[in-house]
Design a protein around this motif. Structure first.
Motif, short mmCIF file in Angstrom:
data_model
loop_
_atom_site.label_atom_id
_atom_site.label_comp_id
_atom_site.label_asym_id
_atom_site.label_seq_id
_atom_site.Cartn_x
_atom_site.Cartn_y
_atom_site.Cartn_z
N MET A 1 0.84 -1.20 0.00
CA MET A 1 0.00 0.00 0.00
C MET A 1 0.88 1.25 0.00
SD MET A 1 -2.77 1.14 2.80
CE MET A 1 -3.50 -0.49 2.85
N GLY A 2 0.50 2.26 -0.76
CA GLY A 2 1.30 3.47 -0.86
C GLY A 2 1.23 4.33 0.40
N PHE A 3 2.18 5.26 0.48
CA PHE A 3 2.26 6.13 1.64
C PHE A 3 0.97 6.95 1.81
CE2 PHE A 3 3.27 10.44 3.15
CZ PHE A 3 3.58 10.14 4.46
N ILE A 4 0.49 7.50 0.69
CA ILE A 4 -0.68 8.37 0.77
C ILE A 4 -1.90 7.61 1.28
CG2 ILE A 4 -2.30 9.77 -0.59
CD1 ILE A 4 0.34 11.16 -0.22
N SER A 5 -2.10 6.39 0.76
CA SER A 5 -3.29 5.67 1.22
C SER A 5 -3.14 5.23 2.68
CB SER A 5 -3.63 4.48 0.31
OG SER A 5 -2.53 3.66 0.14
N SER A 6 -1.89 4.93 3.13
CA SER A 6 -1.68 4.62 4.54
C SER A 6 -2.00 5.83 5.39
CB SER A 6 -0.24 4.23 4.82
OG SER A 6 0.18 3.21 3.97
#
Ligand SMILES: [Zn+2]
Length: 216
Positions: free
Chosen positions: A1-6
């Motif tokens: 999962m990408g940083f933004i979605s985390s």
């Protein structure tokens, strides 16, 4: 999962659309407890209608389902559409004989859409179509505001209220076609009947309906 979605999950933790409990970000949008306890209509249950052949619904309009739909309609919870679309698509798949050719929806009047910011039945239809690898298209318009059906009582009163409220967008599009109309809640079926009548008189061959939730 990408940083933004985390980061987004941290700031806005995903919640069950029905009971609002925090759920894992990989979950489908509702919790295990709701999976077990939602008021399911059950397979192969159809409501007969006037002008439309029948309406299928995955859920009854009560309890957490009712509260969830009210948040969706009146409190800006537009993102629920993608979760609801999964329920509607599953219900439509369980009725393979429906035989629809066009997926569409019961439109809001443009005034009401402007005040709410979105047309909830359109969002539902788009999300459902996406789940079915299809597209939803606009077939009807509602040029004028009428009193909200939920403010009225019986079938006769509701039928009179919306008589003449809808118009066909593009008769060529629906000529000889079976239209699957999607709406959020069906109670007396007066709104679906009026829309179906207009579609049939505009050239559609059949109209079938699917609503996320139905009255008991
Ligand atoms: Zn839940």
């Amino acid at each position: 999962m990408g940083f933004i979605s985390s980061l987004l999950d941290l700031l806005f933790p995903p919640k069950c659309v029905f009971c609002s409990k925090v759920i894992g970000s990989g979950d489908e949008g509702w919790c295990d407890k709701c999976t077990e306890s939602l008021p399911y209509v059950g397979k192969n249950v159809r409501q007969d209608g006037e002008f439309y052949e029948f309406c299928v619904s995955p859920l009854f309009y009560k309890g957490q389902v009712r509260k969830s739909i009210l948040r969706f309609k009146f409190r800006g919870a537009a993102s629920y559409a993608s979760v609801y679309g999964k329920f509607l698509a599953e219900c439509i798949r369980e009725n393979p004989d429906i035989g629809y050719e066009i997926i569409s929806w019961v439109p809001l009047s443009s005034n009401r859409e402007r005040s709410r910011g979105y047309d909830q039945a359109m969002l539902l239809a788009l999300a459902t179509a996406l789940e079915l690898d299809d597209v939803a298209v606009e077939t009807l318009t509602k040029p004028h505001d009428v009193q909200a059906q939920s403010e009225l009582g019986g079938r006769d009163e509701r039928s009179a209220n919306i008589s003449g409220a809808y118009a066909v967008m593009d008769p060529d599009l629906i000529q000889g076609k079976c239209v699957l109309l999607i709406d959020d809640v069906v109670t007396t079926g007066s709104t679906l009947a009026e829309c179906a009548k207009v579609l049939l008189s505009g050239g559609a061959s059949r109209v079938v309906c699917a609503a996320l939730a139905r009255g008991e």
